[in-house]
Design a protein around this motif. Sequence first.
Motif, PDB file in Angstrom:
ATOM      1  N   TYR B  92       0.803  -1.221   0.065  1.00  0.00           N
ATOM      2  CA  TYR B  92       0.033   0.122  -0.171  1.00  0.00           C
ATOM      3  C   TYR B  92       0.884   1.271  -0.150  1.00  0.00           C
ATOM      4  O   TYR B  92       0.459   2.198  -0.401  1.00  0.00           O
ATOM      5  CB  TYR B  92      -0.903   0.074   1.020  1.00  0.00           C
ATOM      6  CG  TYR B  92      -1.886  -0.991   1.000  1.00  0.00           C
ATOM      7  CD1 TYR B  92      -2.836  -0.673  -0.064  1.00  0.00           C
ATOM      8  CD2 TYR B  92      -2.407  -1.976   1.847  1.00  0.00           C
ATOM      9  CE1 TYR B  92      -4.229  -1.436  -0.346  1.00  0.00           C
ATOM     10  CE2 TYR B  92      -3.407  -2.897   1.542  1.00  0.00           C
ATOM     11  CZ  TYR B  92      -4.422  -2.660   0.673  1.00  0.00           C
ATOM     12  OH  TYR B  92      -5.155  -3.341   0.443  1.00  0.00           O
ATOM     13  N   VAL B  99      -0.467   2.389   5.375  1.00  0.00           N
ATOM     14  CA  VAL B  99      -1.546   1.492   6.042  1.00  0.00           C
ATOM     15  C   VAL B  99      -0.529   0.765   7.093  1.00  0.00           C
ATOM     16  O   VAL B  99       0.258  -0.194   6.749  1.00  0.00           O
ATOM     17  CB  VAL B  99      -2.149   0.472   5.212  1.00  0.00           C
ATOM     18  CG1 VAL B  99      -2.802  -0.422   6.158  1.00  0.00           C
ATOM     19  CG2 VAL B  99      -2.943   1.147   4.157  1.00  0.00           C
ATOM     20  N   PRO B 360      -8.714  -0.032   2.364  1.00  0.00           N
ATOM     21  CA  PRO B 360      -8.168   0.914   3.397  1.00  0.00           C
ATOM     22  C   PRO B 360      -7.975   2.367   2.659  1.00  0.00           C
ATOM     23  O   PRO B 360      -8.141   2.376   1.394  1.00  0.00           O
ATOM     24  CB  PRO B 360      -6.651   0.546   3.440  1.00  0.00           C
ATOM     25  CG  PRO B 360      -6.350  -0.365   2.341  1.00  0.00           C
ATOM     26  CD  PRO B 360      -7.794  -0.986   1.907  1.00  0.00           C
ATOM     27  N   ASN B 387      -7.826   6.920  11.002  1.00  0.00           N
ATOM     28  CA  ASN B 387      -7.806   6.763   9.445  1.00  0.00           C
ATOM     29  C   ASN B 387      -8.225   8.070   9.040  1.00  0.00           C
ATOM     30  O   ASN B 387      -8.882   9.242   9.480  1.00  0.00           O
ATOM     31  CB  ASN B 387      -8.565   5.495   8.952  1.00  0.00           C
ATOM     32  CG  ASN B 387     -10.042   5.666   9.306  1.00  0.00           C
ATOM     33  OD1 ASN B 387     -10.912   6.769   8.791  1.00  0.00           O
ATOM     34  ND2 ASN B 387     -10.417   4.765  10.094  1.00  0.00           N
TER      35      ASN B 387
END
Lengths: 174, 629
Positions: B92, B99, B360, B387
Amino acid sequence: MFVLKILRDIINALKKGESPNQVAGGLCLGIAMGLTPGWPLHILLILIVTLIVNVNLSVTIAGTVIAAVIAYIADPLLHSLGQWVLTDISGMKPLWQTLYNNPLSALTHFNNSVVMGAFVVTVVSILPLFFILRIFISKMQDKLINRIKGWGIFKRLMDNKIIGYLFRESGGAV
Amino acid sequence: MKFFRKSAVFFLLFVALFAGAAIWFGQSSLLARSIETAMSALLDTEVEVKQARMDLLKGQGNFSGLNVVDKDNSAQYLFVAGAGSFDIDFLYLLAGKVVINDMSLTDVELLVPRKIPRSAINTPTPTVAEPAASAESAPSAGAQATAVATKKPKKDKLAELKKDLPNIDLTAMEQEFSIDKLTKPDQLPSVLTMKKSYEQAGESIKKIDGDFDSAKLDSRYDELMKNIDAVQSNKFKNAKEIKDGIKQLQSIKKDADSLLADTKKLQKSINTDLKAIKPEQNISKLIDQDVEDLKKLAKLADVDVSQIAKLLFGASIIEQYADFQHYWSMVDEFMDDGDDITEQPRARGVDYHFPLPGQPPAFLVKKISISGSKSTQSITGQINNLNSNPVQYKPIGVDLAKTTMVNNWTLKGVLFKDRKVGNHQLDFQMKGRIFEKFANNNASAGMPTQIGLGNEDTDVTIRNVQGSKQFDMVYAANKLDFSFGVLSKPMHRNIASVFQNINTLDMKSRMLETDKGIDFSLSSSLDKQVSSGLQKILGKKVKAAEKQIEKYVKSSVSSQLAKQRKTLDNQKGAVATKLKKSLGNSKKVDKQLASAEKALNGKLEKLLKSSATDKAKKDLGKKLKSLKF
């Protein structure tokens, strides 16, 4: 001097130094790289392929420059095309979603309208362009160069040092 | 051209090898410096990392000596983590998403004095850097470039941070604690105790007054005066009668002396009793206690998620969050219309986004564990699913008994701070519960389907659109303030009784986009360590509020005290006047007695002299008669 050398290589390739396949292939790969903005993953892959396969690198560089200039003007068209592909073709949405959420494919910047437009243009036109260019270069090597050589103006230009350097072969023959 | 081709291939290989070797062998310092640079830019303060190492294949890394310098006081670290480890998703990372699956921070300490090297003492601190210079010297690549372009001068940011600090004003507290001491100063324990003490003192003085009256000193003095007058008014015929009169006066004198002794005894007793009356004996302690209690209330109202987030991560992460929110809110709006894409114009082309549930977001830390224990402070906590997703919440079950919530629940700044976006759709489960309670309590009155919450700074609307347990919240403001002050008084009394003396925070929700719930669960001795830490950060504002509280309590007590003192002084004065009068009477009696005795003795002397002359005359006559010339 490096630019002149590249130009001389291009002219030599067009004359008869390289096979039409090598020249047309190099030009197509260059156009593919030049059309796409930035350095997304698939363009890096094309670059590696260009370095690995036996194509004319000078022609590739020339193709990249020419395509970049054309793309600069054609960006709105590429954007519209990419936008249409990304948003208007509902059947493609699952594919885009999968690619968007895939870490590696995200590096291709496929979700950018211009990148997508350039990619579509490249995919659609690369093979026809290759064949057209191959025919053109083949004919050029056979007839066009010889015809140009016969022009009086060309003979006079050959007296110029730079022009002479570009067109004369290493043995001195034109 | 073959040479050029070979050169290009070799060059690329060399670059790849060099980069690999540099990362492999020198990654400790490289990574440490990278973390320092990135975190300094993120937190807008100096960050030190002693050592960092990362296994690129596994995506796991660890670091030690992470110190975040306090932006407002460079002589101390705001946050110190002795060691830490993280598990980052490398794939990622390639795709531009951060992440972090797991992050652990151990040996965490807050507000630790900083050991500044001698060489650094004379160098200017980063907090005083020129705004323009800081903008120019900031990194220019990628996302940081955008951040730099919008980066504000540090002074402005500090001012903004200070502006965002919670209001600890008495007006708000009055709203929150309408039945408490603030709105009724006579209900303050110090005032109540002081009043009671003065009442008791008043009773004691009344008793003293009663004892004084029962001694009947005045009437006894009057009687003595009458007796003296009676003796004086007698017409003495002979010496014997005069002598009797003198004897009577002596007897009166004895009575007067006895009465004076009684008066003095009573005076002594009254003075002792009055000295024993100390109505203000513990008043200063009680005042201090009241001040502390009110300060504690003010602090509790102040400790919210935003402050903890600011304390742990600095203000800039909140700004980053706001940017992410802005971005995702656009996605939300688009999705509301039934589509999955949004536009974000760029220099060349437009990026289209195809978010999928379960994927994500651009920034995600799945789990952060924090632990630290020192002799002076301890902190443990966990933050889950931090997040960059849009602020979309779906209510989930919350156990109110475990839910930590201060009476003035303020969420401004942490997740909802966004100046650019007009509307967000929000569901907030805590509000759901509260409004459920509200609905139950006010069932007969009928619960409104739309409740406007707000004060001068906020404009919040809560719409009861999903039944009694779920609410959509639409706000159009730069902060949310779920103050209960605007609700009916019985309502917030109930809430106040449910949520009190709580010093931990627990917030749970579910994100619409990812099915990931952001979950803040921090527990620590907040009211002591963190609260004092926050207090330091909040600085003048808290101090001003505390001074205000202190002034309020003291003025409340002193205004009541003045009344009580006056009453008591009047009572004391009355008793003292009576005593003075009695002592005056005693002196009058003495004087009168002395005068009467003197008069009688004079008469007696005169009488005795005249009787002696008569006798001498008689004797002389007799002698003359006996002489025979």
